[in-house]
Scaffold this active site. Structure first.
Site, PDB file in Angstrom:
ATOM      1  N   LYS A  73       0.758  -1.093   0.514  1.00  0.00           N
ATOM      2  CA  LYS A  73      -0.125  -0.565   0.050  1.00  0.00           C
ATOM      3  C   LYS A  73       0.843   1.251  -0.261  1.00  0.00           C
ATOM      4  O   LYS A  73       0.392   2.575  -0.135  1.00  0.00           O
ATOM      5  CB  LYS A  73      -0.807  -0.083   1.075  1.00  0.00           C
ATOM      6  CG  LYS A  73      -1.866  -1.015   0.619  1.00  0.00           C
ATOM      7  CD  LYS A  73      -3.135  -0.614   2.416  1.00  0.00           C
ATOM      8  CE  LYS A  73      -3.984  -1.744   1.999  1.00  0.00           C
ATOM      9  NZ  LYS A  73      -5.178  -1.439   3.052  1.00  0.00           N
ATOM     10  N   ASP A 109     -10.045   3.025   2.004  1.00  0.00           N
ATOM     11  CA  ASP A 109     -10.356   2.329   3.432  1.00  0.00           C
ATOM     12  C   ASP A 109     -11.569   3.342   4.264  1.00  0.00           C
ATOM     13  O   ASP A 109     -12.347   3.384   4.585  1.00  0.00           O
ATOM     14  CB  ASP A 109      -9.156   2.005   4.425  1.00  0.00           C
ATOM     15  CG  ASP A 109      -8.763   0.945   3.546  1.00  0.00           C
ATOM     16  OD1 ASP A 109      -9.372  -0.242   2.992  1.00  0.00           O
ATOM     17  OD2 ASP A 109      -7.451   0.754   3.696  1.00  0.00           O
TER      18      ASP A 109
END
Length: 283
Positions: A73, A109
């Site tokens: 990420k 997210d």
């Protein structure tokens, strides 16, 4: 990948290591089918040493978009053409969109988590006093999105205070940083308490991140963990009359925001949840 990928007009994917456990392919492929889209989603297991080459390969193949999971990420940001402001603040990307050959990185997210909260509460969160437990990557995403959404008050408690301070530094000093002892004293003031740590995750299912004996009436306790589906902490909170939310909501929410970025269509969240729950029952 089977015949479906041969019929696909657009290919989407997931970059991670490992990815065999991922529920994203089932969730997205079911939604593509439901929406009548000739698309296909595939999980690619990419060793960290091969990430650059993998991204170059996806670029060469004209992949329409992909998700990014651990451990890529942060590193993925080095290979993108543009990074969305919220992803920059969070310092991580979990969704990439191909816009006319340019890779644009997003982080869904936090937005996905806020979406799951709104679905759960059925109302806005602007008057909520919120405590976030933990200061890792998940906390950074959740705090950033809640801060940008706008809530009454937002506090972070973490064993290492400097990590919490780093999150606040990128946002605003209105965020309160509390040592655990001070935060515990204020437990009864919070409308929402969010556990972003791994405490309570299988196999350590008996550990709890926060006490539940002095919760505010009507408090919502939210755990980002979905293995087990209902942690010991959430069970204890329910026993005290609190409302609860497990981590399936955030997982589905981040997937829904990514799906919309790729297709321009807001997906059927209830169906996505059903697919994920079915996957979890099989594990």
């Amino acid at each position: 990948m089977g015949n479906n990928v041969l019929k696909a007009e657009k290919l989407f994917g997931l970059l991670g290591h490992p990815v065999g456990h991922s529920m994203s392919p089932a969730m997205h492929n079911d939604q593509f089918e439901k929406q009548g889209l000739p698309y296909f989603y595939h999980a690619f297991d990419v060793d960290p040493r091969d990430l650059k080459e993998a991204v170059e390969g996806m670029r060469a193949l004209g992949i329409s978009g992909f998700n990014v999971t651990v451990p890529h990420k942060v590193e993925i940001m080095s290979y993108l053409d543009e990074i969305d402001e919220e992803a920059q603040i969070i310092g991580a990307v979990n969704t990439v969109v191909n816009k006319k050959g340019r890779w644009i990185g997003y982080n869904t997210d936090g937005k996905g988590y806020v979406q799951s909260l709104l679905t759960k509460t059925g109302k806005g969160l602007h008057d909520y006093n919120i405590l976030v437990i933990g200061a890792g990557g998940a906390s950074r995403a959740v705090v950033t999105s809640l801060y940008k959404y706008g809530v009454q008050s937002l506090a972070i408690t973490n064993r290492t205070i400097s990590k919490a301070e780093n999150i606040r530094k990128n946002l605003g000093h209105e965020i309160e940083i509390l040592e655990k002892e001070k935060a515990e004293i204020k437990t009864g003031e919070y409308d929402l308490i969010i556990n972003t740590t791994s405490m309570g995750m299988s196999p350590h299912v008996n550990t709890i991140p926060w006490k539940t004996d002095v919760l505010k009436q009507g408090c919502l306790c939210s755990d980002l963990i979905y293995n087990p589906l209902k942690t010991t902490w959430l069970k204890e909170a329910e026993g005290q009359g609190a409302d609860t939310l497990n981590g399936v909501g955030m997982f589905v929410g981040q997937g829904a925001v990514a799906f919309e970025l790729w297709t321009g269509i807001w997906p059927d969240i209830e169906r996505m949840s059903e697919v994920v729950l079915e996957q979890l029952r099989r594990k």
